[in-house]
Design an enzyme around this catalytic site. Structure first.
Site, mmCIF file in Angstrom:
data_model
loop_
_atom_site.group_PDB
_atom_site.id
_atom_site.type_symbol
_atom_site.label_atom_id
_atom_site.label_comp_id
_atom_site.label_asym_id
_atom_site.label_seq_id
_atom_site.Cartn_x
_atom_site.Cartn_y
_atom_site.Cartn_z
ATOM 1 N N TRP A 106 29.850 40.346 43.492
ATOM 2 C CA TRP A 106 30.852 39.583 42.747
ATOM 3 C C TRP A 106 32.099 39.322 43.576
ATOM 4 C CZ3 TRP A 106 28.959 36.699 39.309
ATOM 5 C CH2 TRP A 106 27.870 37.114 38.526
ATOM 6 N N LYS A 155 30.944 42.135 28.298
ATOM 7 C CA LYS A 155 30.409 43.455 28.655
ATOM 8 C C LYS A 155 31.074 44.537 27.798
ATOM 9 C CE LYS A 155 29.788 41.391 33.081
ATOM 10 N NZ LYS A 155 28.354 41.355 33.298
ATOM 11 N N ASP A 191 39.241 41.862 39.578
ATOM 12 C CA ASP A 191 38.182 41.465 38.654
ATOM 13 C C ASP A 191 37.710 42.730 37.938
ATOM 14 O OD1 ASP A 191 35.875 40.755 37.351
ATOM 15 O OD2 ASP A 191 34.819 39.989 39.111
HETATM 16 C C1 LIG Z 1 32.144 41.966 38.011
HETATM 17 C C2 LIG Z 1 31.768 40.604 37.556
HETATM 18 N N1 LIG Z 1 32.539 39.572 37.916
HETATM 19 C C3 LIG Z 1 32.253 38.313 37.549
HETATM 20 C C4 LIG Z 1 31.139 38.041 36.767
HETATM 21 C C5 LIG Z 1 30.829 36.611 36.376
HETATM 22 O O1 LIG Z 1 31.137 36.441 35.024
HETATM 23 P P1 LIG Z 1 30.812 35.077 34.278
HETATM 24 O O2 LIG Z 1 29.347 35.003 34.102
HETATM 25 O O3 LIG Z 1 31.570 35.199 32.976
HETATM 26 O O4 LIG Z 1 31.343 33.960 35.122
HETATM 27 C C6 LIG Z 1 30.314 39.076 36.375
HETATM 28 C C7 LIG Z 1 29.120 38.802 35.553
HETATM 29 O O5 LIG Z 1 28.250 39.593 35.338
HETATM 30 C C8 LIG Z 1 30.630 40.386 36.778
HETATM 31 O O6 LIG Z 1 29.849 41.421 36.439
#
Ligand SMILES: Cc1ncc(COP(=O)(O)O)c(C=O)c1O
Length: 468
Positions: free
Chosen positions: A206, A299, A275
């Site tokens: 991520w 989540k 994040d």
């Molecule tokens: C740590 C993290 N950041 C970003 C995201 C991306 O999120 P989204 O699908 O809402 O764009 C996720 C998705 O699982 C994630 O676990």
């Protein structure tokens, strides 16, 4: 099933008939012991002895008529429904389990990494309020985002988040769309001047994606050397931070790899952007240490569609001119997250989730539970004499996503484990396709009982399959 239920009387001529349990009733009645009784209107004039007999007889009868549903004690609340839209009121005399999917749904243990399990109470409340939000006669999904009711909801959800995380007054809370992925672009466009630079601490997929996105808008300095596998966080003393970076970025919990920071990095005064998508509100933390925190809701605090951004006021108003209006932190802050139509239903669900967290004891209670739940799974792995193994270094093992391998990554045995899990109702335990293995996600809504069920299965599976 112990859940609060949502059962309605329909108005038939002269009385009311619960369309699920078929009780007929008009008003709440209490018997001598103070217990509410099913006040069946045709029998109102009966002597109390006869009434008691009818009441006893009525239970199995009603069970039969409800297709074998069991009757429970009355709901604590009445829900008055507007007659134009739905005739009826909640059956508060005896709660019966409906024949709907809520009652008949098979029990599953959802260990998915997200969208993740929601507490049952929240789903039931949302179900109750689906057609009539707070006596408005309409669903939250049908009302104007400029209405007084929605404004009140928007402000309340923000306030609940402020209370839970003790967000200082000089931070704004925004509810945006585009997922956490949208914020990967919003962050550089809002915080980094054209031609500027930012530091990225890449510890998993991520943060790697976020760094790639940021590189479209400015220079990205990689704080860590590229890793072959994401299973550790190098010591802070080895990091290459640049003092002229607009911000330092990291991901507090790498969902795919199960790598979690157990501390807040020290950036020597450079604004810190985090994040927190997969460990948001899973413990207490000091918001004032951050410039920006963001998290998608699906989540730990709700369902997909809304992404929370908590931002220090000093960082607002520095956006590159190219920033799209819907990702402009300044415009969204000025307009209290209703510059355009917000994702009202996910925000409403998040509101219910925040109230649920409050009832559980707040962020601190979530933290204790997360610690206990993950510790139990790690203990089973650690005491398995190598049958189960953990890819991640001990100091950064996630409390939220616990990845493990079986018999050193034996694909056939891992498949068997997942099949057996499915048979026991344990779902979404498969590791991310990029890393394989097993991953148990233990977000806020996962209960200790569910963790114990998983542990029992892991122990049984080991007994059956470990080489003697
Ligand atoms: C740590 C993290 N950041 C970003 C995201 C991306 O999120 P989204 O699908 O809402 O764009 C996720 C998705 O699982 C994630 O676990």
């Amino acid at each position: 099933m112990q859940d609060e239920e949502n059962v309605f009387f329909t108005k038939s001529s002269g009385g009311k008939n619960c369309y699920v349990c078929h009780y007929l009733g008009v008003a709440d009645t209490k018997d001598k012991t103070g217990q509410r009784v099913p006040n069946m209107w045709p029998f109102q004039s009966m002597s109390s002895a006869l009434f008691a007999a009818v009441r006893l007889a009525a239970r199995p009868l009603a069970q039969l008529s409800a297709g074998g549903a069991t009757l429970q004690q009355p709901a604590a609340t009445h829900l008055q429904l507007t007659s134009g839209r739905r005739t009826g009121e909640q059956c508060s005399r005896w709660q019966c389990e409906r024949r709907s999917n809520m009652a008949t749904a098979k029990k599953v243990f959802n260990f998915g990494a997200g969208p993740a399990k929601l507490p049952r109470e929240i789903l039931l409340q949302a179900q109750r309020e689906l057609l009539d939000y707070d006596n408005t006669g309409m669903s939250i999904m049908e009302m104007s985002h400029r209405s007084a009711k929605y404004t009140e909801l928007n402000n309340r959800v923000q306030q609940d988040m402020r209370d839970l995380l003790k967000v200082p007054d000089n931070y704004k809370i925004l509810f945006l769309q585009g997922g956490a992925t949208g914020i990967f672009s919003a962050v550089p466009m809002n915080l980094m001047p054209a031609g500027g630079s930012a530091d990225y601490i890449v510890t998993g997929s991520w943060s790697s994606k976020a760094a790639k996105e940021a590189a479209k808008y400015g220079k990205v300095n990689m704080v860590l050397p590229k890793m072959d596998a994401y299973n550790d966080i190098p010591n802070e003393s080895t990091w290459k931070l640049s003092p002229d970076a607009s911000y330092v970025y990291y991901c507090a919990n790498e969902t795919i790899h199960g790598v979690e920071f157990r501390y807040i990095p020290d950036t020597k005064g450079v604004p810190l952007v985090c994040d927190m998508s997969s460990n948001f509100l899973s413990e207490e933390f000091d918001v004032s240490k951050f410039g920006v925190i963001f998290a998608c809701a699906q989540k730990n605090v709700g369902t997909s569609g809304v992404t929370v951004v908590i931002i220090h006021e000093d960082l607002i108003g520095k956006a590159q001119p190219i920033v799209p209006t819907i990702l402009d932190f300044k415009i969204n802050a000025q307009d209290n997250s209703v510059h355009n139509t917000p994702p009202m239903y996910p925000i409403y669900i998040m509101g219910l989730y925040l109230q649920w967290i409050k009832k559980q004891g707040g962020a601190a209670a979530m933290g204790q539970q997360a610690q206990q739940k993950s510790r139990r799974v790690y203990e089973v792995v650690n005491s398995s004499a190598g049958f189960y193994s953990l890819p991640v270094a001990e100091h950064c093992r996630s409390r939220m996503n616990v990845p493990f391998r079986i018999a050193g990554g034996d694909a056939a045995l891992e498949k068997k484990f997942l099949e057996g899990a499915e048979e026991r109702g344990m779902q979404q335990l498969k590791g991310h396709r990029s890393v394989g293995g097993i991953r148990a996600s233990l977000y806020n809504a996962i209960t200790m009982d569910e963790v114990e069920a998983l542990i029992k299965y892991m122990t049984d599976f080991q007994k059956e399959h470990a080489k003697k």
